[in-house]
Scaffold this motif. Structure first.
Motif, PDB file in Angstrom:
ATOM      1  N   SER A 274      41.014  -5.692   0.653  1.00 55.97           N
ATOM      2  CA  SER A 274      42.558  -6.022   0.840  1.00 55.97           C
ATOM      3  C   SER A 274      42.898  -6.097  -0.701  1.00 55.97           C
ATOM      4  O   SER A 274      44.111  -5.482  -0.840  1.00 55.97           O
ATOM      5  N   ILE A 275      42.225  -6.634  -1.420  1.00 52.48           N
ATOM      6  CA  ILE A 275      42.684  -6.674  -2.890  1.00 52.48           C
ATOM      7  C   ILE A 275      42.591  -5.199  -3.742  1.00 52.48           C
ATOM      8  O   ILE A 275      43.582  -4.967  -4.158  1.00 52.48           O
ATOM      9  N   LEU A 276      41.661  -4.334  -3.294  1.00 54.58           N
ATOM     10  CA  LEU A 276      41.620  -3.189  -3.801  1.00 54.58           C
ATOM     11  C   LEU A 276      42.532  -2.461  -3.331  1.00 54.58           C
ATOM     12  O   LEU A 276      43.031  -1.440  -4.007  1.00 54.58           O
ATOM     13  N   HIS A 277      42.788  -2.559  -1.972  1.00 54.16           N
ATOM     14  CA  HIS A 277      44.028  -1.772  -1.294  1.00 54.16           C
ATOM     15  C   HIS A 277      45.256  -2.146  -2.009  1.00 54.16           C
ATOM     16  O   HIS A 277      46.141  -1.188  -2.373  1.00 54.16           O
ATOM     17  N   SER A 278      45.524  -3.499  -2.433  1.00 56.85           N
ATOM     18  CA  SER A 278      46.886  -3.720  -3.091  1.00 56.85           C
ATOM     19  C   SER A 278      46.767  -3.189  -4.481  1.00 56.85           C
ATOM     20  O   SER A 278      47.954  -2.682  -4.977  1.00 56.85           O
ATOM     21  N   LYS A 279      45.799  -2.883  -4.927  1.00 54.07           N
ATOM     22  CA  LYS A 279      45.625  -2.371  -6.322  1.00 54.07           C
ATOM     23  C   LYS A 279      45.693  -0.757  -6.565  1.00 54.07           C
ATOM     24  O   LYS A 279      45.613  -0.292  -7.581  1.00 54.07           O
TER      25      LYS A 279
ATOM     26  N   PHE B  70      43.374   1.151  -4.976  1.00 52.57           N
ATOM     27  CA  PHE B  70      42.154   1.945  -5.311  1.00 52.57           C
ATOM     28  C   PHE B  70      41.857   2.571  -3.640  1.00 52.57           C
ATOM     29  O   PHE B  70      42.210   1.948  -2.863  1.00 52.57           O
ATOM     30  N   ASP B  71      40.693   3.602  -3.866  1.00 54.05           N
ATOM     31  CA  ASP B  71      40.177   4.081  -2.770  1.00 54.05           C
ATOM     32  C   ASP B  71      39.080   3.260  -2.378  1.00 54.05           C
ATOM     33  O   ASP B  71      38.132   3.022  -3.358  1.00 54.05           O
ATOM     34  N   TYR B  72      38.575   2.884  -1.005  1.00 55.95           N
ATOM     35  CA  TYR B  72      37.627   2.441  -0.849  1.00 55.95           C
ATOM     36  C   TYR B  72      37.008   2.613   0.534  1.00 55.95           C
ATOM     37  O   TYR B  72      37.532   3.125   1.367  1.00 55.95           O
ATOM     38  N   LEU B  73      35.863   2.156   0.843  1.00 56.94           N
ATOM     39  CA  LEU B  73      35.258   2.093   2.302  1.00 56.94           C
ATOM     40  C   LEU B  73      34.556   0.758   2.377  1.00 56.94           C
ATOM     41  O   LEU B  73      33.934   0.169   1.585  1.00 56.94           O
ATOM     42  N   VAL B  74      34.773   0.309   3.731  1.00 53.81           N
ATOM     43  CA  VAL B  74      33.987  -1.073   3.959  1.00 53.81           C
ATOM     44  C   VAL B  74      32.939  -0.743   4.650  1.00 53.81           C
ATOM     45  O   VAL B  74      33.510  -0.227   5.867  1.00 53.81           O
ATOM     46  N   SER B  75      31.787  -1.320   4.669  1.00 51.35           N
ATOM     47  CA  SER B  75      30.533  -1.279   5.658  1.00 51.35           C
ATOM     48  C   SER B  75      30.440  -2.592   6.147  1.00 51.35           C
ATOM     49  O   SER B  75      30.126  -3.381   5.538  1.00 51.35           O
TER      50      SER B  75
ATOM     51  N   ILE C  81      25.239   8.456   4.175  1.00 55.91           N
ATOM     52  CA  ILE C  81      25.121   7.987   2.589  1.00 55.91           C
ATOM     53  C   ILE C  81      26.573   8.061   2.245  1.00 55.91           C
ATOM     54  O   ILE C  81      27.219   8.941   2.306  1.00 55.91           O
ATOM     55  N   ILE C  82      26.843   6.768   1.385  1.00 55.27           N
ATOM     56  CA  ILE C  82      28.039   6.925   0.844  1.00 55.27           C
ATOM     57  C   ILE C  82      27.930   6.818  -0.592  1.00 55.27           C
ATOM     58  O   ILE C  82      27.219   6.046  -1.162  1.00 55.27           O
ATOM     59  N   THR C  83      28.556   7.788  -1.097  1.00 57.03           N
ATOM     60  CA  THR C  83      28.658   7.859  -2.571  1.00 57.03           C
ATOM     61  C   THR C  83      29.948   7.368  -3.340  1.00 57.03           C
ATOM     62  O   THR C  83      31.150   7.586  -2.708  1.00 57.03           O
ATOM     63  N   SER C  84      29.725   6.322  -4.064  1.00 58.65           N
ATOM     64  CA  SER C  84      30.949   5.577  -4.765  1.00 58.65           C
ATOM     65  C   SER C  84      30.661   5.374  -6.291  1.00 58.65           C
ATOM     66  O   SER C  84      29.756   5.368  -6.861  1.00 58.65           O
ATOM     67  N   ASP C  85      31.674   5.196  -7.119  1.00 60.76           N
ATOM     68  CA  ASP C  85      31.721   4.739  -8.653  1.00 60.76           C
ATOM     69  C   ASP C  85      31.193   3.400  -8.576  1.00 60.76           C
ATOM     70  O   ASP C  85      30.696   3.005  -9.833  1.00 60.76           O
ATOM     71  N   SER C  86      31.556   2.594  -7.777  1.00 60.43           N
ATOM     72  CA  SER C  86      31.122   1.363  -7.805  1.00 60.43           C
ATOM     73  C   SER C  86      30.995   0.622  -6.354  1.00 60.43           C
ATOM     74  O   SER C  86      31.399   1.020  -5.497  1.00 60.43           O
ATOM     75  N   VAL C  87      30.312  -0.616  -6.455  1.00 63.01           N
ATOM     76  CA  VAL C  87      29.952  -1.110  -5.215  1.00 63.01           C
ATOM     77  C   VAL C  87      30.065  -2.752  -5.379  1.00 63.01           C
ATOM     78  O   VAL C  87      29.726  -3.248  -6.182  1.00 63.01           O
ATOM     79  N   ILE C  88      30.780  -3.394  -4.144  1.00 67.99           N
ATOM     80  CA  ILE C  88      30.884  -4.769  -4.394  1.00 67.99           C
ATOM     81  C   ILE C  88      30.190  -5.056  -3.200  1.00 67.99           C
ATOM     82  O   ILE C  88      30.404  -4.868  -1.904  1.00 67.99           O
ATOM     83  N   VAL C  89      29.075  -5.985  -3.453  1.00 67.06           N
ATOM     84  CA  VAL C  89      28.350  -6.585  -2.383  1.00 67.06           C
ATOM     85  C   VAL C  89      28.818  -7.695  -1.814  1.00 67.06           C
ATOM     86  O   VAL C  89      28.980  -8.638  -2.542  1.00 67.06           O
TER      87      VAL C  89
END
Lengths: 110, 327
Positions: free
Chosen positions: B5-10, B12-17, B82-90
């Motif tokens: 939700s925060i990344l969306h408001s900023k 950014f492109d994101y994917l949630v698993s 496999i999801i490839t991303s610049d960064s990951v939040i666990v």
């Protein structure tokens, strides 16, 4: 000078300046885990001997630490070394081992 | 989900698993939240609505994370994708301690022994627990927390106040019942917590007994008989109860063991993620580019975790500005 009577009854007082707890210190020396007791009372609640007599590891250890050696030892006199207290201790203290040490260190004194 | 939700408001492109079929984790199963008593859906709903639902992969668990040759991160999902991303939040959270491991409390053996989670689902009207006008109810703190025998030596942080909240709520439902709380220490550290404790004592007459229950048995009438030491009076306590609620604590999630294997990020002795800097760098891990928020880092309250989500997202932003200066 008015005496407001704020003193503590001598027989009720735990005087930590003078407390003699050498038995506790020597127990803590050989088994430092004794210092980790959180006083939850699981050991005393589950005590087999405590069903019939006044016996409890938690109050005994507390009394030894506070320098009330005689009272503390009297609380574990009837211990039958069943080891149930060791099973329930959340800190994993080898309570049975400590009770055995108390027995060995005070043999003939109680 | 909060991070998304925060990344969306900023922007950014994101994917949630999301490994479960619905979002919200443990909070979604909880009824009214402490200390202000709001329904969990009122907290989760707006967060969920602020995320692009097409970017949530439900029922997909991340099995492992690995840095690839391009300096990006490959997250392997349970479906094999496999999801490839610049960064990951666990933000993989915790596991609720399995109360059957504490056999002496009789969970799973005696009908009247339930957990805090069971009680919450009952409050929500879900679950298959039947609570039929109990007259004596007990709460037992620190089940699977601060317990070397259970393999969890950490304090789970939220159970003290949860027990107080649940004790009040059950008293509201059964005003004539006598409620007891068996504790080792009461840790009312948060704002409003001590007030709730005070309310439990003064308004609801809940009886707090300082002693940990050592064993639970059942009498012929199928009531629970508990043994504890009332450590404040140094006397053994026996009490008959109709219902005993075990405050199961937070245990590290078993997924932690494999999730970080390829990253070099270690786990602490307690099984939670090793902090990067426990004071100064919330939301980060020991590896740049991988961030962590919530109970994967250890027991957290909801405000703790929301704060950590903001920290993690800010750190993602700083990291991406550094690695992609051109945007």
């Amino acid at each position: 000078m008015v005496d407001f009577g704020f003193g503590i009854l001598e027989e009720q007082k735990i005087d930590l300046d003078k407390a003699e707890n050498s038995l506790f210190r020597s127990l803590a020396n050989s088994r430092p885990e004794i210092l980790t007791c959180i006083g939850c009372g699981s050991c005393t609640a589950t005590c087999s001997a405590g069903v019939f007599t006044i016996c409890g590891f938690r109050p005994a250890i507390l009394m030894l630490e506070r320098g009330m050696e005689h009272d503390g030892l009297s609380m574990v006199k009837s211990c039958i070394l069943c080891g149930k207290c060791s099973l329930v201790c959340p800190r994993g203290i080898n309570t049975r081992g400590i009770l055995m040490d108390i027995h060995n260190l005070t043999l003939g004194k109680v | 989900m909060k991070c998304a939700s925060i990344l969306h408001s900023k922007g950014f492109d994101y994917l949630v698993s999301e490994r479960q079929s619905c979002a919200g984790g443990h909070v979604a199963n909880w009824s009214m939240l402490f200390p202000d008593g709001r329904e969990s859906s009122l907290l989760i709903g707006p967060i969920y609505e602020s995320v692009d639902s097409s970017k949530i992969l439900k029922g997909e668990e991340v099995l492992s994370i690995k840095k690839n040759s391009n300096g990006k991160y490959d997250s392997v999902l349970s479906s094999g994708k496999i999801i490839t991303s610049d960064s990951v939040i666990v933000a993989s959270g915790f596991s609720l301690f399995d109360a059957t491991k504490k056999e002496e409390y009789g969970y799973g053996l005696f009908e009247g022994v339930i957990t805090n989670a069971d009680l919450e689902s009952w409050f929500k009207g879900a679950g298959d627990i039947a609570i039929d006008s109990p007259s004596k109810i007990g709460f037992l703190h620190c089940v699977g927390s601060r317990d070397a025998k259970a393999g969890n030596t950490q304090c789970s942080k939220v159970c003290c106040i949860t027990a107080v909240k649940q004790a009040i709520r059950i008293k509201e439902r059964f005003p004539k019942a006598q409620v007891y709380s068996f504790y080792m220490d009461l840790r009312m550290f948060g704002r409003g917590y001590e007030d709730l404790y005070l309310e439990a004592q003064s308004k609801w007459g809940i009886r707090f007994i300082r002693g940990r229950i050592s064993e639970v048995s059942q009498n012929r009438d199928k009531q629970l008989v508990i043994k504890a030491e009332d450590t404040l009076s140094s006397r053994p306590v026996k009490l008959t109860l109709d219902l005993l609620v075990l405050m199961s604590g937070m245990a590290p999630d078993s997924s932690n063991n494999n999730l970080f294997l390829d990253t070099g990020i270690g786990l602490g002795k307690d099984g939670f993620l090793l902090p990067n800097d426990i004071m100064d760098k919330p939301g980060t891990t020991t590896l740049e580019g991988i961030f962590a928020a919530g109970a994967v880092n250890g027991p957290r309250t909801i405000p703790d975790l929301i704060g950590e989500c903001h920290a993690a997202c800010n750190n993602v932003e700083i990291f991406l500005k550094k690695t992609h200066p051109d945007g």
